[in-house]
Design a protein around this motif. Structure first.
Motif, PDB file in Angstrom:
ATOM      1  N   TYR A  11     -45.337  26.530  27.742  1.00 39.67           N
ATOM      2  CA  TYR A  11     -46.685  26.847  27.758  1.00 39.67           C
ATOM      3  C   TYR A  11     -47.341  27.760  26.480  1.00 39.67           C
ATOM      4  N   TRP A  12     -46.632  28.913  26.088  1.00 37.35           N
ATOM      5  CA  TRP A  12     -47.557  28.915  24.895  1.00 37.35           C
ATOM      6  C   TRP A  12     -46.644  27.990  23.265  1.00 37.35           C
ATOM      7  N   ASP A  33     -35.858  23.374  21.951  1.00 34.04           N
ATOM      8  CA  ASP A  33     -35.910  23.660  22.873  1.00 34.04           C
ATOM      9  C   ASP A  33     -35.197  23.675  24.246  1.00 34.04           C
ATOM     10  N   LYS A  94     -45.363  37.900  22.048  1.00 39.47           N
ATOM     11  CA  LYS A  94     -44.864  39.790  22.740  1.00 39.47           C
ATOM     12  C   LYS A  94     -44.907  39.192  23.615  1.00 39.47           C
ATOM     13  N   THR A 122     -51.738  39.057  19.756  1.00 39.56           N
ATOM     14  CA  THR A 122     -52.912  38.437  19.342  1.00 39.56           C
ATOM     15  C   THR A 122     -53.685  38.423  19.200  1.00 39.56           C
TER      16      THR A 122
HETATM   17  N1  LIG Z   1     -49.709  35.732  22.333  1.00 43.66           N
HETATM   18  C1  LIG Z   1     -49.868  35.010  23.859  1.00 43.66           C
HETATM   19  O1  LIG Z   1     -51.429  35.356  24.080  1.00 43.66           O
HETATM   20  C2  LIG Z   1     -49.314  34.571  24.791  1.00 43.66           C
HETATM   21  C3  LIG Z   1     -49.285  34.054  25.866  1.00 43.66           C
HETATM   22  C4  LIG Z   1     -48.708  33.138  26.849  1.00 43.66           C
HETATM   23  C5  LIG Z   1     -46.883  33.724  26.723  1.00 43.66           C
HETATM   24  N2  LIG Z   1     -47.346  34.451  25.938  1.00 43.66           N
HETATM   25  C6  LIG Z   1     -45.777  34.569  25.379  1.00 43.66           C
HETATM   26  O2  LIG Z   1     -44.759  33.949  24.550  1.00 43.66           O
HETATM   27  C7  LIG Z   1     -43.779  33.835  25.279  1.00 43.66           C
HETATM   28  C8  LIG Z   1     -42.421  32.437  26.053  1.00 43.66           C
HETATM   29  O3  LIG Z   1     -43.995  32.445  26.988  1.00 43.66           O
HETATM   30  P1  LIG Z   1     -44.213  31.162  28.246  1.00 43.66           P
HETATM   31  O4  LIG Z   1     -45.042  31.280  28.611  1.00 43.66           O
HETATM   32  O5  LIG Z   1     -44.676  30.294  27.362  1.00 43.66           O
HETATM   33  O6  LIG Z   1     -42.557  30.731  28.345  1.00 43.66           O
HETATM   34  P2  LIG Z   1     -42.388  29.603  29.377  1.00 43.66           P
HETATM   35  O7  LIG Z   1     -40.995  29.541  30.164  1.00 43.66           O
HETATM   36  O8  LIG Z   1     -42.736  28.474  30.016  1.00 43.66           O
HETATM   37  O9  LIG Z   1     -41.584  28.861  27.813  1.00 43.66           O
HETATM   38  C9  LIG Z   1     -40.457  29.252  27.516  1.00 43.66           C
HETATM   39  C10 LIG Z   1     -39.463  27.980  26.471  1.00 43.66           C
HETATM   40  O10 LIG Z   1     -38.320  28.399  25.924  1.00 43.66           O
HETATM   41  C11 LIG Z   1     -37.568  27.679  26.136  1.00 43.66           C
HETATM   42  N3  LIG Z   1     -36.516  28.126  25.937  1.00 43.66           N
HETATM   43  C12 LIG Z   1     -35.776  29.677  26.589  1.00 43.66           C
HETATM   44  N4  LIG Z   1     -34.416  29.492  25.943  1.00 43.66           N
HETATM   45  C13 LIG Z   1     -34.226  28.605  24.805  1.00 43.66           C
HETATM   46  C14 LIG Z   1     -33.459  28.899  23.496  1.00 43.66           C
HETATM   47  N5  LIG Z   1     -32.716  30.068  23.899  1.00 43.66           N
HETATM   48  N6  LIG Z   1     -33.779  27.311  23.005  1.00 43.66           N
HETATM   49  C15 LIG Z   1     -34.534  27.113  22.945  1.00 43.66           C
HETATM   50  N7  LIG Z   1     -35.755  27.247  23.411  1.00 43.66           N
HETATM   51  C16 LIG Z   1     -35.323  28.126  24.758  1.00 43.66           C
HETATM   52  C17 LIG Z   1     -37.305  27.237  27.055  1.00 43.66           C
HETATM   53  O11 LIG Z   1     -37.172  25.821  27.684  1.00 43.66           O
HETATM   54  C18 LIG Z   1     -39.404  27.157  27.710  1.00 43.66           C
HETATM   55  O12 LIG Z   1     -39.502  25.612  27.511  1.00 43.66           O
HETATM   56  C19 LIG Z   1     -43.189  34.728  26.176  1.00 43.66           C
HETATM   57  O13 LIG Z   1     -42.736  35.925  25.607  1.00 43.66           O
HETATM   58  C20 LIG Z   1     -45.157  35.195  26.546  1.00 43.66           C
HETATM   59  O14 LIG Z   1     -44.871  36.671  26.520  1.00 43.66           O
HETATM   60  C21 LIG Z   1     -47.508  35.266  24.815  1.00 43.66           C
END
Ligand SMILES: NC(=O)c1ccc[n+]([C@@H]2O[C@H](COP(=O)([O-])OP(=O)(O)OC[C@H]3O[C@@H](n4cnc5c(N)ncnc54)[C@H](O)[C@@H]3O)[C@@H](O)[C@H]2O)c1
Length: 346
Positions: A11-12, A33, A94, A122
């Protein structure tokens, strides 16, 4: 030229790819990924970026100077440790890690290997937060009494972490930045409605020194998206609504003064002068704030720290402080709202 790898394109991650991709003298070489469909998505948007399912491929690539980790929280530590040991600079989403022990270990590893370790808090790079910090530091609000923070909407439900670990890092990092301190105590109550054992709604109380009291509500179970902070000082009051497109901050010249000498002995007042309280309701104004994308400011800061050997605003210790508060929240949640005392050693 700073050459980058990005791990985690869920997602992020794509927001990070977009922002780092637009920085001069910086090149994203490869994204990793586990999920093939996420890699196809990146490839369709950025055909020149290489992709891999195995981040170890990036570890062994001598061309890469730094990596950005946007995988689920429980995976941050292992991946970051691997890259710091491979002599790469590391930026982690984070919260920095799932425990303070892990965060401390990453800090020591980065220090030993002389690498930049930064966490993406952020909001610390956003214009409204910068403006609020300026207003607080100038004492425009006077002495701060209370801070009320609400971050609620419907979803996005997480599988492995509760709503506090998902949403509260934003508000905790802002608070620590505003007050330049960590809380003395934390109390939290919450409940799991959708997934067993994973709280989706939590109310958190944090006490800082000088009687500053903070109340925070984080929830994935609310029909409305609310992102609001109210700061009440003895001179003025401030409301920050991050859902608005403009005029996000409003300052109210409102307050109340108690005239102790006038407090009447009897519980009724015969004359106006006998009122013990004076309410003030003056002008309301909206300060001018910039509108740079916070993620872009954050990304540029990481590159600047690498190029110029600077200490990041949100360094490993900043990440550690947020995780310590999250651990205290977790402890209180599991102990029916017990007051947890924090140690201020960082
Ligand atoms: N700064 C912000 O405002 C903000 C907003 C959303 C999420 N985040 C942070 O971003 C991080 C990810 O969140 P998200 O919502 O994108 O999660 P998500 O589950 O949507 O995405 C995570 C991705 O990581 C991949 N992944 C998992 N293990 C892996 C590995 N060993 N090697 C390679 N890829 C791997 C997964 O396949 C997935 O596509 C978290 O720490 C979250 O807290 C930050």
């Amino acid at each position: 030229m700073v050459k980058l790898g990005i791990i985690g394109c869920g997602y992020w991650g794509p927001n990070l790819v977009r922002n780092f991709n637009s920085i001069q003298d910086t090149e994203i070489i490869i994204c990793a990924d586990l999920d093939e469909s996420r890699l196809s998505h990146i490839k369709s948007l950025y055909p020149k970026i290489k992709v891999t399912k195995d981040y170890k491929e990036i570890l062994e690539n001598d061309e890469i100077d730094a990596v950005i980790i946007a995988t689920p929280i429980e995976t941050h530590y292992k991946i970051a440790k691997d890259f710091l040991n491979a002599n790469k600079h590391v930026l982690i989403e984070k919260p920095i890690t799932a425990s303070s022990k892990e965060a401390l270990d990453l800090i020591k590893t980065a220090e030993k290997n002389k690498k930049v370790l930064m966490v993406d808090h952020t909001f610390e790079f956003s214009s409204p937060i910068e403006k609020i910090k300026e207003i607080i530091d100038k004492k425009e609000l006077g002495k701060i009494f209370t801070i009320d923070m609400i971050r609620v909407n419907l979803g996005l439900f997480q599988e492995k972490v509760n709503v506090a670990w998902d949403l509260a890092p934003h508000d905790i990092s802002m608070l620590i930045y505003y007050l330049n301190d960590i809380p003395l105590t934390v109390r939290a109550v919450g409940q799991s409605y959708i997934r067993d054992g994973i709280e989706d709604d939590a109310h958190i109380n944090l006490e800082f020194k000088d009687k500053v009291m903070v109340n925070m509500h984080v929830s994935w179970l609310d029909p409305c998206k609310i992102r609001r902070t109210t700061i009440v000082g003895n001179k003025k009051m401030l409301v920050y609504d991050d859902t608005l497109n403009d005029e996000k901050i409003k300052i109210f010249d409102k307050g109340v003064t108690i005239h102790k000498a006038n407090i009447p002995k009897q519980p009724y007042y015969d004359t106006y002068e006998q009122w013990a309280l004076t309410y003030r309701s003056g002008d309301t104004y909206t300060p001018k704030i910039g509108n740079k994308e916070p993620l872009s400011v954050m990304a540029n800061h990481f590159i600047d720290c690498i190029k110029n050997n600077k200490k990041p605003l949100t360094d490993g210790y900043s990440g550690l402080r947020v995780v310590k508060v999250l651990e205290a929240i977790q402890k209180s949640l599991k102990n029916d709202g017990k007051k947890i005392v924090l140690e201020n050693d960082n």
